[in-house]
Design an enzyme around this catalytic site. Structure first.
Site, PDB file in Angstrom:
ATOM      1  N   LYS A 245       0.864  -1.190   0.000  1.00  0.00           N
ATOM      2  CA  LYS A 245       0.000   0.000   0.000  1.00  0.00           C
ATOM      3  C   LYS A 245       0.890   1.225   0.000  1.00  0.00           C
ATOM      4  CE  LYS A 245      -3.269   2.561   2.995  1.00  0.00           C
ATOM      5  NZ  LYS A 245      -4.187   2.524   4.163  1.00  0.00           N
ATOM      6  N   ASP A 250      -2.804  10.123   3.266  1.00  0.00           N
ATOM      7  CA  ASP A 250      -4.178   9.696   3.498  1.00  0.00           C
ATOM      8  C   ASP A 250      -4.876  10.731   4.370  1.00  0.00           C
ATOM      9  OD1 ASP A 250      -6.562   8.440   3.916  1.00  0.00           O
ATOM     10  OD2 ASP A 250      -5.751   6.833   5.190  1.00  0.00           O
ATOM     11  N   LYS A 257     -10.302  12.762   7.969  1.00  0.00           N
ATOM     12  CA  LYS A 257      -9.775  12.418   9.283  1.00  0.00           C
ATOM     13  C   LYS A 257      -9.800  13.639  10.192  1.00  0.00           C
ATOM     14  CE  LYS A 257      -6.468   8.797   7.975  1.00  0.00           C
ATOM     15  NZ  LYS A 257      -7.076   7.666   8.708  1.00  0.00           N
ATOM     16  N   ASP A 268       1.507   6.470   5.439  1.00  0.00           N
ATOM     17  CA  ASP A 268       0.580   5.494   4.859  1.00  0.00           C
ATOM     18  C   ASP A 268       1.152   4.842   3.587  1.00  0.00           C
ATOM     19  OD1 ASP A 268      -1.790   4.232   5.500  1.00  0.00           O
ATOM     20  OD2 ASP A 268      -3.033   5.516   4.229  1.00  0.00           O
ATOM     21  N   ASP A 327     -12.240   6.817   3.899  1.00  0.00           N
ATOM     22  CA  ASP A 327     -10.990   6.640   4.637  1.00  0.00           C
ATOM     23  C   ASP A 327     -10.568   5.160   4.664  1.00  0.00           C
ATOM     24  OD1 ASP A 327      -8.783   7.354   6.068  1.00  0.00           O
ATOM     25  OD2 ASP A 327      -9.840   7.648   7.984  1.00  0.00           O
ATOM     26  N   GLU A 329      -9.585   3.493   2.272  1.00  0.00           N
ATOM     27  CA  GLU A 329      -9.135   3.589   0.885  1.00  0.00           C
ATOM     28  C   GLU A 329      -8.046   2.575   0.555  1.00  0.00           C
ATOM     29  OE1 GLU A 329      -7.786   5.241   3.280  1.00  0.00           O
ATOM     30  OE2 GLU A 329      -5.689   4.818   2.820  1.00  0.00           O
ATOM     31  N   ARG A 331      -7.712  -0.557   1.255  1.00  0.00           N
ATOM     32  CA  ARG A 331      -8.235  -1.840   0.775  1.00  0.00           C
ATOM     33  C   ARG A 331      -8.747  -1.727  -0.657  1.00  0.00           C
ATOM     34  NH1 ARG A 331     -12.473  -2.204   5.622  1.00  0.00           N
ATOM     35  NH2 ARG A 331     -10.773  -1.099   6.637  1.00  0.00           N
TER      36      ARG A 331
HETATM   37  N1  BES Z   1      -4.241   4.527   6.842  1.00  0.00           N
HETATM   38  C1  BES Z   1      -5.342   4.248   7.675  1.00  0.00           C
HETATM   39  C2  BES Z   1      -4.993   3.274   8.797  1.00  0.00           C
HETATM   40  C3  BES Z   1      -4.009   3.742   9.839  1.00  0.00           C
HETATM   41  C4  BES Z   1      -4.440   4.264  11.042  1.00  0.00           C
HETATM   42  C5  BES Z   1      -2.651   3.575   9.642  1.00  0.00           C
HETATM   43  C6  BES Z   1      -3.514   4.634  12.006  1.00  0.00           C
HETATM   44  C7  BES Z   1      -1.733   3.968  10.586  1.00  0.00           C
HETATM   45  C8  BES Z   1      -2.162   4.479  11.771  1.00  0.00           C
HETATM   46  C9  BES Z   1      -6.485   3.630   6.868  1.00  0.00           C
HETATM   47  O1  BES Z   1      -6.589   4.060   5.556  1.00  0.00           O
HETATM   48  C10 BES Z   1      -7.737   4.041   7.557  1.00  0.00           C
HETATM   49  O2  BES Z   1      -8.006   5.209   7.611  1.00  0.00           O
HETATM   50  N2  BES Z   1      -8.474   3.065   8.059  1.00  0.00           N
HETATM   51  C11 BES Z   1      -9.676   3.326   8.763  1.00  0.00           C
HETATM   52  C12 BES Z   1     -10.668   2.259   8.392  1.00  0.00           C
HETATM   53  C13 BES Z   1     -12.079   2.549   8.861  1.00  0.00           C
HETATM   54  C14 BES Z   1     -12.648   3.731   8.118  1.00  0.00           C
HETATM   55  C15 BES Z   1     -12.919   1.311   8.628  1.00  0.00           C
HETATM   56  C16 BES Z   1      -9.372   3.270  10.261  1.00  0.00           C
HETATM   57  O3  BES Z   1      -8.540   2.454  10.679  1.00  0.00           O
HETATM   58  O4  BES Z   1      -9.954   4.048  11.006  1.00  0.00           O
HETATM   59 ZN    ZN Z   2      -7.683   5.881   5.349  1.00  0.00          ZN
HETATM   60 ZN    ZN Z   3      -4.775   4.674   4.651  1.00  0.00          ZN
END
Ligand code: BES
Ligand code: ZN
Ligand code: ZN
Length: 483
Positions: A245, A250, A257, A268, A327, A329, A331
Site C-alpha cells: 500500500k 491519506d 480524518k 501510509d 478513509d 481507501e 483496501r
Molecule cells: N491509513 C489508515 C490506517 C491507519 C491508522 C494507519 C492509524 C496507521 C495508523 C487507513 O486508511 C484508515 O483510515 N483506516 C480506517 C478504516 C475505517 C474507516 C474502517 C481506520 O482504521 O480508522
Molecule cells: Zn484511510
Molecule cells: Zn490509509
C-alpha cells in the site's frame, strides 16, 4: 560506516573505543576491567543500558543474554550513545551465541541504531561513525567460522541499509514524496540494482480497469502510479509476489480524518516503501527466488472531483464495492493491485503489506505486525521467522465467517467497511480476501503494519518516526523460502 572482521585479538585491533557487551546475570561475579568506575556510575548491565568510561576508552552495554534480539537492540543503544561523543573508530568482540547469529544481529543493530533522518534539519549532526571492527575473539569457548562471519556481516549490512532506505522514503513529507516520486525512486533503484521495472501511468491503469484505485486517486493533483519491480534469477526456487500500500498521503478523503489522526499519514506509504526496500535487498543479495514487487502509489485527498461515500466502484476483478467510508481507501487500492499482481504473475507466495487499519494498532499495540491468511501454514512461516530470525514482533489474527458476514452490502457485492465497530483489522483482511483468486487462496498472507511502521518515539533498534517495518521480516522469510 565501514564494518569489518579481523582475525586478531581484540587488544591488537587499533580503534578509539571498545564496545563491551555484558550479560547482566553474570555481571556481579564477573571480572570487569572497569569495576570501580562502573560501580560509581551505578551500572547494573540492565538490557539496553550503557556506561561510557572515557578513562579506558570503553563503552559497556547491558544485555539479558546473547539472543539476537537482545544484541540487536543493545548494539543500537550503544551506537546512539557513541554518536553523542567524538569517538569514530570502534572495535568489538564477536560474542558467538547458540545459533551463531550474534554478528548479524550486532551489525544490524549498529546500522539501524545509527540511522538519523536529517533531510529537513538546517544543522546536520556531526559525529559520523567511520568504522566498526569485529575481532574473531569471542569471549567464550567457541571459535568463529571466519568465512561465515564475513558473509553474515555483508548480509546484515544489506538488510539494515535496505531498512534505512525504506525509513528515508517513509519519513519524506507528502509534498516531497507523491506517487510520481515513489515511481521515480523505483525506477532509479531498478537501474542501480539491475531489477526490471514497469510503471503504469493513469492511462495504463485505466486500461487495466483498476477503477477502485483510480477513484481513490481522483481528487489529488498528484496522479497515481502502479509500480512493478522484478527480480528474475535463472532457475528460481520459488516465485513470490509482494504487494504494498503506497498511500503517499491519506487525508481520509471526504470522510475526512480529524486533525489529530491526520498527522503521520505521510507514513501510509509504509507498505509500498517496505516493498521497495525488500526489492533492494533481494537484488543485492541475489536471492535464488523470483520476486515481484508491486506498489499502488496514490494520494487520498478531498475536492470537487473526490470519490464519495455512496459511490459504487467496479474493481479490476469485476466485483462491485459500495463505498461507505472514503478513509477505508487502502483496501480499495490493494483490491486492484492484488488483482493486477495475480494476473501478471502466478506466484507460489503472495504477501501484501499495508498500514491498513487503526484497529490493528488498538488490538495488538503499536509495536506489532498483524498477520492474516486463509491458510495457517502460510502465515506460520512468517510468524516463526519473526520470532526466531528478524526480531520483529508479529502476531496472527484469525479470520472467521461471522466477521466476514459484516461486509455485506445491500446494493453491491461487498461494502468497503464492516457494519460492526469491532474486529476492524480482521474485517479489512477479509475484505482483501475477496480479491484473491482460487489459485492464490492458500498462498496469500496479509501483513497489517499500521502500528510499527511509524512510531513517534524511539523503541528498540528503531528511531522516532519510520522504522522500516516488514523489511527484515520479509527478507528473512524469502531467505527461508530459498533454502
Ligand atoms: N491509513 C489508515 C490506517 C491507519 C491508522 C494507519 C492509524 C496507521 C495508523 C487507513 O486508511 C484508515 O483510515 N483506516 C480506517 C478504516 C475505517 C474507516 C474502517 C481506520 O482504521 O480508522
Ligand atoms: Zn484511510
Ligand atoms: Zn490509509
Amino acid at each position: 560506516m565501514k564494518i569489518q572482521l579481523k582475525d586478531k585479538k581484540l587488544k591488537d585491533i587499533d580503534a578509539q573505543l571498545e564496545i563491551v557487551f555484558v550479560v547482566n546475570r553474570d555481571f556481579e561475579d564477573l571480572f570487569v576491567r572497569d569495576a570501580k568506575e562502573l560501580k560509581k556510575l551505578n551500572f547494573k548491565a540492565e538490557q539496553d543500558s550503557t556506561a561510557l568510561i572515557v578513562g579506558s576508552d570503553r563503552i559497556y552495554v547491558g544485555v539479558d543474554d546473547l539472543k539476537s534480539y537482545n544484541l540487536r537492540t543493545a548494539a543500537a543503544k550503544a551506537i546512539k550513545a557513541i554518536q553523542l561523543t567524538t569517538y569514530s573508530t570502534l572495535k568489538v568482540a564477536s560474542y558467538i551465541n547458540e545459533d551463531e547469529t550474534s554478528i548479524e544481529a550486532m551489525v544490524e543493530g549498529f546500522i539501524l541504531g545509527a540511522y538519523r533522518f536529517e533531510r529537513y534539519k538546517s544543522e546536520k549532526s556531526k559525529n559520523v561513525i567511520e568504522s566498526i571492527t569485529f575481532s574473531t575473539q569471542s569471549f567464550n569457548a567457541q571459535t568463529l567460522d571466519i568465512q561465515k562471519a564475513k558473509e553474515a556481516i555483508a548480509k546484515a549490512h544489506v538488510v539494515a541499509t535496505s531498512t534505512n532506505f525504506t525509513r528515508d522514503i517513509v519519513n519524506t513529507t507528502p509534498d516531497d514524496c507523491y506517487p510520481e516520486v515513489l515511481a521515480d525512486i523505483a525506477t532509479h533503484l531498478a537501474k542501480e540494482q539491475g531489477l526490471e521495472c514497469n510503471v503504469l501511468k493513469p492511462n495504463e491503469i485505466k486500461e487495466q480497469k483498476m477503477e477502485a484505485l483510480l477513484a481513490v486517486a481522483r481528487a489529488s493533483r498528484h496522479k497515481p502510479r502502479v509500480i512493478h519491480l522484478m527480480h528474475k534469477p535463472k532457475n528460481p526456487k520459488a516465485v513470490v509476489s509482494l504487494v504494498g500500500k503506497g498511500l503517499t498521503y491519506d487525508s481520509g478523503g471526504l470522510s475526512l480524518k480529524p486533525s489529530e489522526h491526520m498527522v503521520t499519514m505521510k507514513a501510509d506509504k509504509s507498505g509500498g516503501s517496505a516493498v521497495l526496500g525488500i526489492m533492494r535487498a533481494v537484488a543485492i543479495l541475489k536471492l535464488p527466488i523470483e520476486v515481484h514487487g508491486f506498489v499502488g502509489a496514490v494520494e487520498n485527498m478531498i475536492g470537487g472531483d473526490a470519490y464519495k461515500p455512496d459511490d459504487v466502484l467496479v474493481s479490476k476483478n469485476g466485483k462491485t464495492i459500495e463505498v461507505r467510508n472514503t478513509d477505508a481507501e487502502g483496501r480499495l487500492v490493494l483490491a486492484d493491485v492484488l488483482a493486477y499482481a495475480q494476473q501478471e504473475v502466478k506466484a507460489d507466495y503472495l504477501y501484501d503489506m499495508a498500514t491498513l487499519t487503526g484497529a490493528c494498532v488498538v488490538g495488538v499495540g503499536e509495536y506489532t505486525i498483524g498477520i492474516m491468511s486463509n491458510d495457517s501454514k502460510a502465515s506460520q512461516t512468517i510468524v516463526e521467522v519473526g520470532h526466531e530470525v528478524s526480531g520483529e514482533l508479529v502476531t496472527k489474527l484469525d479470520f472467521n465467517r461471522y466477521l466476514k458476514a459484516t461486509l455485506k452490502s445491500n446494493i453491491a457485492d461487498i461494502c468497503n467497511i464492516s457494519n460492526t465497530r469491532y474486529g476492524g483489522a480482521i474485517t479489512a483482511g477479509l475484505f482483501l480476501s475477496e480479491f484473491i483468486d482460487e489459485n492464490h487462496k492458500n498462498k496469500w498472507v496479509h501483513l497489517d503494519i499500521a502500528g510499527p511502521s511509524f512510531v513517534e518515539h524511539e523503541w528498540g533498534e528503531n528511531p522516532a518516526g519510520a522504522s522500516g517495518a516488514g523489511v527484515r521480516l520479509i527478507v528473512a522469510t524469502l531467505e527461508h523460502l530459498a533454502r
